[in-house]
Design a protein around this motif. Structure first.
Motif, PDB file in Angstrom:
ATOM      1  N   PHE A  88      14.125  -1.520  43.018  1.00  0.00           N
ATOM      2  CA  PHE A  88      15.415  -0.990  43.452  1.00  0.00           C
ATOM      3  C   PHE A  88      16.493  -1.830  42.787  1.00  0.00           C
ATOM      4  N   ARG A  89      16.884  -1.445  41.609  1.00  0.00           N
ATOM      5  CA  ARG A  89      17.812  -2.227  40.783  1.00  0.00           C
ATOM      6  C   ARG A  89      19.112  -2.521  41.531  1.00  0.00           C
ATOM      7  N   LEU A  90      19.550  -1.587  42.317  1.00  0.00           N
ATOM      8  CA  LEU A  90      20.805  -1.738  43.056  1.00  0.00           C
ATOM      9  C   LEU A  90      20.737  -2.870  44.085  1.00  0.00           C
ATOM     10  N   LEU A  91      19.530  -3.214  44.542  1.00  0.00           N
ATOM     11  CA  LEU A  91      19.369  -4.188  45.619  1.00  0.00           C
ATOM     12  C   LEU A  91      18.908  -5.558  45.152  1.00  0.00           C
ATOM     13  N   TYR A  92      18.856  -5.812  43.836  1.00  0.00           N
ATOM     14  CA  TYR A  92      18.513  -7.162  43.359  1.00  0.00           C
ATOM     15  C   TYR A  92      19.589  -8.117  43.850  1.00  0.00           C
ATOM     16  N   SER A  93      19.194  -9.114  44.605  1.00  0.00           N
ATOM     17  CA  SER A  93      20.140 -10.022  45.250  1.00  0.00           C
ATOM     18  C   SER A  93      21.015 -10.747  44.236  1.00  0.00           C
ATOM     19  N   GLY A  94      22.322 -10.621  44.396  1.00  0.00           N
ATOM     20  CA  GLY A  94      23.278 -11.315  43.536  1.00  0.00           C
ATOM     21  C   GLY A  94      23.526 -10.651  42.213  1.00  0.00           C
ATOM     22  N   ASP A  95      22.852  -9.552  41.907  1.00  0.00           N
ATOM     23  CA  ASP A  95      23.043  -8.857  40.634  1.00  0.00           C
ATOM     24  C   ASP A  95      23.954  -7.657  40.881  1.00  0.00           C
ATOM     25  N   TYR A  96      25.181  -7.763  40.418  1.00  0.00           N
ATOM     26  CA  TYR A  96      26.163  -6.704  40.659  1.00  0.00           C
ATOM     27  C   TYR A  96      26.508  -5.931  39.399  1.00  0.00           C
ATOM     28  N   GLY A  97      25.770  -6.176  38.309  1.00  0.00           N
ATOM     29  CA  GLY A  97      26.005  -5.468  37.059  1.00  0.00           C
ATOM     30  C   GLY A  97      26.982  -6.210  36.170  1.00  0.00           C
ATOM     31  N   VAL A  98      27.077  -5.735  34.927  1.00  0.00           N
ATOM     32  CA  VAL A  98      28.021  -6.293  33.958  1.00  0.00           C
ATOM     33  C   VAL A  98      28.807  -5.136  33.389  1.00  0.00           C
ATOM     34  N   PRO A  99      30.069  -5.044  33.662  1.00  0.00           N
ATOM     35  CA  PRO A  99      30.898  -5.846  34.559  1.00  0.00           C
ATOM     36  C   PRO A  99      30.507  -5.577  36.017  1.00  0.00           C
ATOM     37  N   PRO A 100      30.877  -6.491  36.924  1.00  0.00           N
ATOM     38  CA  PRO A 100      30.503  -6.317  38.336  1.00  0.00           C
ATOM     39  C   PRO A 100      30.991  -4.986  38.894  1.00  0.00           C
ATOM     40  N   GLN A 101      30.105  -4.348  39.671  1.00  0.00           N
ATOM     41  CA  GLN A 101      30.422  -3.059  40.267  1.00  0.00           C
ATOM     42  C   GLN A 101      30.317  -3.171  41.782  1.00  0.00           C
ATOM     43  N   TYR A 102      30.971  -2.283  42.480  1.00  0.00           N
ATOM     44  CA  TYR A 102      31.005  -2.374  43.940  1.00  0.00           C
ATOM     45  C   TYR A 102      29.759  -1.773  44.596  1.00  0.00           C
ATOM     46  N   LYS A 103      29.081  -0.822  43.957  1.00  0.00           N
ATOM     47  CA  LYS A 103      27.930  -0.166  44.589  1.00  0.00           C
ATOM     48  C   LYS A 103      26.788  -1.137  44.896  1.00  0.00           C
ATOM     49  N   PRO A 104      26.378  -2.004  43.949  1.00  0.00           N
ATOM     50  CA  PRO A 104      25.311  -2.959  44.295  1.00  0.00           C
ATOM     51  C   PRO A 104      25.720  -3.901  45.429  1.00  0.00           C
ATOM     52  N   TRP A 105      26.980  -4.322  45.415  1.00  0.00           N
ATOM     53  CA  TRP A 105      27.439  -5.235  46.473  1.00  0.00           C
ATOM     54  C   TRP A 105      27.362  -4.551  47.834  1.00  0.00           C
ATOM     55  N   ILE A 106      27.827  -3.313  47.912  1.00  0.00           N
ATOM     56  CA  ILE A 106      27.801  -2.577  49.183  1.00  0.00           C
ATOM     57  C   ILE A 106      26.359  -2.353  49.636  1.00  0.00           C
ATOM     58  N   ALA A 107      25.473  -2.002  48.702  1.00  0.00           N
ATOM     59  CA  ALA A 107      24.072  -1.774  49.056  1.00  0.00           C
ATOM     60  C   ALA A 107      23.436  -3.052  49.599  1.00  0.00           C
ATOM     61  N   GLN A 108      23.665  -4.187  48.925  1.00  0.00           N
ATOM     62  CA  GLN A 108      23.096  -5.461  49.371  1.00  0.00           C
ATOM     63  C   GLN A 108      23.709  -5.895  50.702  1.00  0.00           C
ATOM     64  N   PHE A 109      24.991  -5.650  50.870  1.00  0.00           N
ATOM     65  CA  PHE A 109      25.690  -5.947  52.120  1.00  0.00           C
ATOM     66  C   PHE A 109      25.074  -5.157  53.279  1.00  0.00           C
ATOM     67  N   CYS A 110      24.800  -3.879  53.048  1.00  0.00           N
ATOM     68  CA  CYS A 110      24.221  -3.029  54.090  1.00  0.00           C
ATOM     69  C   CYS A 110      22.810  -3.483  54.455  1.00  0.00           C
ATOM     70  N   VAL A 111      22.002  -3.856  53.464  1.00  0.00           N
ATOM     71  CA  VAL A 111      20.641  -4.326  53.752  1.00  0.00           C
ATOM     72  C   VAL A 111      20.693  -5.598  54.594  1.00  0.00           C
ATOM     73  N   TYR A 112      21.550  -6.550  54.200  1.00  0.00           N
ATOM     74  CA  TYR A 112      21.640  -7.805  54.954  1.00  0.00           C
ATOM     75  C   TYR A 112      22.115  -7.548  56.388  1.00  0.00           C
ATOM     76  N   ASN A 113      23.100  -6.674  56.557  1.00  0.00           N
ATOM     77  CA  ASN A 113      23.591  -6.377  57.909  1.00  0.00           C
ATOM     78  C   ASN A 113      22.552  -5.640  58.750  1.00  0.00           C
ATOM     79  N   LEU A 114      21.742  -4.803  58.125  1.00  0.00           N
ATOM     80  CA  LEU A 114      20.660  -4.144  58.841  1.00  0.00           C
ATOM     81  C   LEU A 114      19.642  -5.185  59.332  1.00  0.00           C
ATOM     82  N   ILE A 115      19.332  -6.156  58.474  1.00  0.00           N
ATOM     83  CA  ILE A 115      18.423  -7.242  58.867  1.00  0.00           C
ATOM     84  C   ILE A 115      19.013  -8.017  60.038  1.00  0.00           C
ATOM     85  N   MET A 116      20.309  -8.300  59.990  1.00  0.00           N
ATOM     86  CA  MET A 116      20.948  -9.036  61.081  1.00  0.00           C
ATOM     87  C   MET A 116      20.945  -8.227  62.384  1.00  0.00           C
TER      88      MET A 116
END
Length: 198
Positions: free
Chosen positions: A45-73
């Motif tokens: 799941f390329r979008l969910l690689y921790s800390g990898d937001y693309g080059v240049p950084p994009q908001y979609k990977p950050w939001i996806a990783q944010f949602c996964v972490y909040n679901l875990i919490m």
């Protein structure tokens, strides 16, 4: 919940929740993060690689990783809340704090509200951050490999395009552009090597 704890005061309630959160909660977050990192790596799941937001950084990977972490919490908080309803757990928190409260109610309050949460939060963030940094480094290594592959493909494509130059003057310009492109890639590679050495 507090109404069901007639014999316990709010300090005991808060202290017990912090202890549960920092022990069983922290273990559950650790294993849930580990499990999610495994799934992300296994199914790529390329979008969910921790800390990898693309080059240049994009908001979609950050939001996806944010949602996964909040679901875990959320799962962790639900687990801790369910465990808190067990009478034995409530009695354990009271057994720890009541002897201190008999000696000094002020120190009981400071211990339950200030000292314990401070120490627990420092430990919590240190452990979770170290785990996330480890996963992020693995993602960075995977990303660096993919980035190097993209560079090689870009060079080959650029070489193919420059071979079909129309005139000798155009081919000279293309060679100058290629050498500038090569210098740029060499600079980026040296920056990546410096970052990985640090």
């Amino acid at each position: 919940m507090m109404e069901r704890m007639d014999s316990h005061d709010s300090c005991t309630w808060y202290f017990t929740m912090v202890l549960l959160d920092s022990t069983i909660g922290l273990l559950s977050v650790y294993y849930l993060l580990k499990w999610s990192a495994y799934l992300v790596s296994r199914f790529r799941f390329r979008l969910l690689y921790s800390g990898d937001y693309g080059v240049p950084p994009q908001y979609k990977p950050w939001i996806a990783q944010f949602c996964v972490y909040n679901l875990i919490m959320l799962v962790e908080k639900a687990l801790v809340s369910c465990l808190f309803l067990i009478p034995f757990v409530q009695k354990t928190g009271a057994a720890i704090l009541q002897p201190i409260g008999r000696v000094s109610p002020t120190f009981e309050l400071v211990l339950a509200i200030v000292i314990t949460p401070f120490l627990i939060n420092v430990m919590w963030f240190w452990i979770v951050d170290n785990f996330l940094m480890k996963v992020e480094k693995q993602s960075f290594d995977r990303g660096a490999d993919a980035y190097n592959l993209q560079d090689e493909l870009a060079k080959k494509k650029f070489d193919r395009e420059t071979r079909h130059a129309v005139s000798p003057a155009d081919s000279g310009v293309a060679r100058m552009e290629m050498s500038a492109f090569q210098r740029l890639l060499d600079d980026e590679e040296s920056d990546v090597e410096l970052d990985t050495q640090a």
